[in-house]
Motif scaffolding. Structure first.
Motif, PDB file in Angstrom:
ATOM      1  N   ASN A  35       0.821  -1.207   0.000  1.00  0.00           N
ATOM      2  CA  ASN A  35       0.000   0.000   0.000  1.00  0.00           C
ATOM      3  C   ASN A  35       0.856   1.259   0.000  1.00  0.00           C
ATOM      4  N   LYS A  36       1.944   1.264   0.773  1.00  0.00           N
ATOM      5  CA  LYS A  36       2.839   2.430   0.818  1.00  0.00           C
ATOM      6  C   LYS A  36       3.497   2.657  -0.546  1.00  0.00           C
ATOM      7  N   ARG A  37       3.905   1.552  -1.201  1.00  0.00           N
ATOM      8  CA  ARG A  37       4.509   1.691  -2.538  1.00  0.00           C
ATOM      9  C   ARG A  37       3.509   2.284  -3.514  1.00  0.00           C
ATOM     10  N   GLN A  38       2.265   1.829  -3.439  1.00  0.00           N
ATOM     11  CA  GLN A  38       1.237   2.346  -4.345  1.00  0.00           C
ATOM     12  C   GLN A  38       0.997   3.822  -4.091  1.00  0.00           C
ATOM     13  N   ILE A  39       0.972   4.225  -2.833  1.00  0.00           N
ATOM     14  CA  ILE A  39       0.778   5.637  -2.489  1.00  0.00           C
ATOM     15  C   ILE A  39       1.949   6.464  -3.014  1.00  0.00           C
ATOM     16  N   LYS A  40       3.157   5.932  -2.885  1.00  0.00           N
ATOM     17  CA  LYS A  40       4.333   6.660  -3.386  1.00  0.00           C
ATOM     18  C   LYS A  40       4.302   6.785  -4.904  1.00  0.00           C
ATOM     19  N   TRP A  74      -6.700  18.164 -10.569  1.00  0.00           N
ATOM     20  CA  TRP A  74      -6.927  16.761 -10.216  1.00  0.00           C
ATOM     21  C   TRP A  74      -5.759  16.217  -9.405  1.00  0.00           C
ATOM     22  N   ASN A  75      -4.551  16.488  -9.878  1.00  0.00           N
ATOM     23  CA  ASN A  75      -3.381  15.924  -9.202  1.00  0.00           C
ATOM     24  C   ASN A  75      -3.021  16.684  -7.933  1.00  0.00           C
ATOM     25  N   GLY A  76      -3.497  17.907  -7.797  1.00  0.00           N
ATOM     26  CA  GLY A  76      -3.367  18.609  -6.516  1.00  0.00           C
ATOM     27  C   GLY A  76      -4.141  17.859  -5.438  1.00  0.00           C
ATOM     28  N   ILE A  77      -5.323  17.378  -5.800  1.00  0.00           N
ATOM     29  CA  ILE A  77      -6.133  16.578  -4.873  1.00  0.00           C
ATOM     30  C   ILE A  77      -5.415  15.260  -4.578  1.00  0.00           C
ATOM     31  N   ASN A  78      -4.848  14.632  -5.614  1.00  0.00           N
ATOM     32  CA  ASN A  78      -4.108  13.384  -5.402  1.00  0.00           C
ATOM     33  C   ASN A  78      -2.928  13.583  -4.455  1.00  0.00           C
ATOM     34  N   VAL A  79      -2.205  14.691  -4.604  1.00  0.00           N
ATOM     35  CA  VAL A  79      -1.066  14.967  -3.717  1.00  0.00           C
ATOM     36  C   VAL A  79      -1.540  15.128  -2.274  1.00  0.00           C
ATOM     37  N   ALA A  80      -2.673  15.795  -2.082  1.00  0.00           N
ATOM     38  CA  ALA A  80      -3.223  15.945  -0.730  1.00  0.00           C
ATOM     39  C   ALA A  80      -3.591  14.585  -0.141  1.00  0.00           C
ATOM     40  N   ILE A  81      -4.205  13.715  -0.946  1.00  0.00           N
ATOM     41  CA  ILE A  81      -4.563  12.368  -0.483  1.00  0.00           C
ATOM     42  C   ILE A  81      -3.307  11.585  -0.117  1.00  0.00           C
ATOM     43  N   VAL A  82      -2.284  11.687  -0.943  1.00  0.00           N
ATOM     44  CA  VAL A  82      -1.019  10.995  -0.674  1.00  0.00           C
ATOM     45  C   VAL A  82      -0.415  11.496   0.635  1.00  0.00           C
ATOM     46  N   PHE A 112     -13.846  -1.171  -5.499  1.00  0.00           N
ATOM     47  CA  PHE A 112     -14.731   0.001  -5.442  1.00  0.00           C
ATOM     48  C   PHE A 112     -14.094   1.180  -6.175  1.00  0.00           C
ATOM     49  N   ASN A 113     -12.807   1.415  -5.914  1.00  0.00           N
ATOM     50  CA  ASN A 113     -12.100   2.505  -6.584  1.00  0.00           C
ATOM     51  C   ASN A 113     -12.068   2.308  -8.098  1.00  0.00           C
ATOM     52  N   ALA A 114     -11.918   1.078  -8.542  1.00  0.00           N
ATOM     53  CA  ALA A 114     -11.931   0.809  -9.989  1.00  0.00           C
ATOM     54  C   ALA A 114     -13.288   1.193 -10.574  1.00  0.00           C
ATOM     55  N   GLY A 115     -14.364   0.912  -9.848  1.00  0.00           N
ATOM     56  CA  GLY A 115     -15.695   1.343 -10.291  1.00  0.00           C
ATOM     57  C   GLY A 115     -15.797   2.858 -10.371  1.00  0.00           C
ATOM     58  N   LEU A 116     -15.246   3.549  -9.361  1.00  0.00           N
ATOM     59  CA  LEU A 116     -15.218   5.019  -9.407  1.00  0.00           C
ATOM     60  C   LEU A 116     -14.409   5.518 -10.597  1.00  0.00           C
ATOM     61  N   ASP A 117     -13.296   4.845 -10.865  1.00  0.00           N
ATOM     62  CA  ASP A 117     -12.449   5.246 -11.992  1.00  0.00           C
ATOM     63  C   ASP A 117     -13.209   5.144 -13.308  1.00  0.00           C
ATOM     64  N   LEU A 118     -13.992   4.079 -13.448  1.00  0.00           N
ATOM     65  CA  LEU A 118     -14.827   3.943 -14.653  1.00  0.00           C
ATOM     66  C   LEU A 118     -15.852   5.072 -14.729  1.00  0.00           C
ATOM     67  N   ALA A 119     -16.388   5.461 -13.567  1.00  0.00           N
ATOM     68  CA  ALA A 119     -17.331   6.588 -13.535  1.00  0.00           C
ATOM     69  C   ALA A 119     -16.630   7.887 -13.926  1.00  0.00           C
ATOM     70  N   VAL A 154      -5.684   6.439 -15.699  1.00  0.00           N
ATOM     71  CA  VAL A 154      -4.464   6.176 -14.920  1.00  0.00           C
ATOM     72  C   VAL A 154      -4.832   5.542 -13.579  1.00  0.00           C
ATOM     73  N   LEU A 155      -5.836   6.097 -12.906  1.00  0.00           N
ATOM     74  CA  LEU A 155      -6.261   5.535 -11.623  1.00  0.00           C
ATOM     75  C   LEU A 155      -6.826   4.123 -11.788  1.00  0.00           C
ATOM     76  N   LEU A 156      -7.527   3.878 -12.884  1.00  0.00           N
ATOM     77  CA  LEU A 156      -8.074   2.546 -13.138  1.00  0.00           C
ATOM     78  C   LEU A 156      -6.955   1.513 -13.255  1.00  0.00           C
ATOM     79  N   VAL A 157      -5.907   1.853 -13.973  1.00  0.00           N
ATOM     80  CA  VAL A 157      -4.770   0.936 -14.111  1.00  0.00           C
ATOM     81  C   VAL A 157      -4.135   0.682 -12.741  1.00  0.00           C
ATOM     82  N   MET A 158      -3.911   1.762 -11.976  1.00  0.00           N
ATOM     83  CA  MET A 158      -3.294   1.598 -10.649  1.00  0.00           C
ATOM     84  C   MET A 158      -4.161   0.741  -9.733  1.00  0.00           C
TER      85      MET A 158
END
Length: 195
Positions: A35-40, A74-82, A112-119, A154-158
């Motif tokens: 999980n830490k590797r994925q977040i990084k 979008w990626n500003g939000i991703n950085v905050a989540i990370v 669930f996240n993959a479903g959101l990514d499709l959305a 990109v999120l769907l692949v991850m």
């Protein structure tokens, strides 16, 4: 003689129990490392995308400008989540039952996240499609829609990769559980440990 055999058997079973706890701790630590590797990876991607699109926004025009603008947002939000994820406290040692719950939860989250990514991808396609019908904001809709589709992809692949990794990792936990069973004996219940 019976007491000595009983003592040796209990010491042996205790050793097995400690070995399994150690294996369980290693298992849970590996899940945390994944999980830490994925977040990084997400953080590196998000920071790189923000940097690139931040520079490209000032050098672009039309829908490309809006594409890069949405990438930065979008990626500003991703950085905050990370950042929040990296501040999360380290997990305490878990029992086998709690490890199962945590493992199942991780797999469900990534599905669930993959479903959101499709959305997100569908939403981006909808916004882009609106660019053909709404001439007032057509360049903005086109750029934003394409960016949202890209980021969702990109999120769907991850998330798909993480689901597969966690699912594979979960099979190790299932094998650990197969070694220990509770069985009925003539005198009550007993713990059976397969070696």
């Amino acid at each position: 003689m019976k007491k000595i055999i009983l003592l040796l058997a209990s010491v042996y079973c205790t050793q097995i129990g400690f070995a399994q706890i150690s294996d369980l701790d290693k298992y849970n630590q590996e899940r945390e490392r994944m999980n830490k590797r994925q977040i990084k990876v997400l953080g590196i991607y998000a920071a790189g995308s923000m940097l690139y699109s931040g520079i490209a926004t000032s050098k672009s025009s039309g829908s490309n400008k809006y594409f890069h603008q949405m990438n930065v947002i979008w990626n500003g939000i991703n950085v905050a989540i990370v950042g929040l994820s990296l501040l999360a406290p380290r997990e305490k040692p878990l029992s086998y039952a709690n490890s199962l719950r945590k493992q199942s939860g991780a797999e469900k989250i990534f599905l669930f996240n993959a479903g959101l990514d499709l959305a997100y991808i569908a939403g981006g396609a909808y916004v882009r499609e609106r660019s053909f019908n709404n001439l007032k904001n057509s360049t903005q809709n086109k750029g934003y829609g394409e960016s949202i589709m890209l980021q969702g992809g990109v999120l769907l692949v991850m998330d798909a990769v993480m689901f597969v990794l966690h699912n594979k990792h979960g099979k190790i936990l299932n094998k650990m559980g197969e070694k220990v069973t509770i069985a009925a004996t003539g005198n009550g219940l007993g713990l059976v440990v397969k070696l």
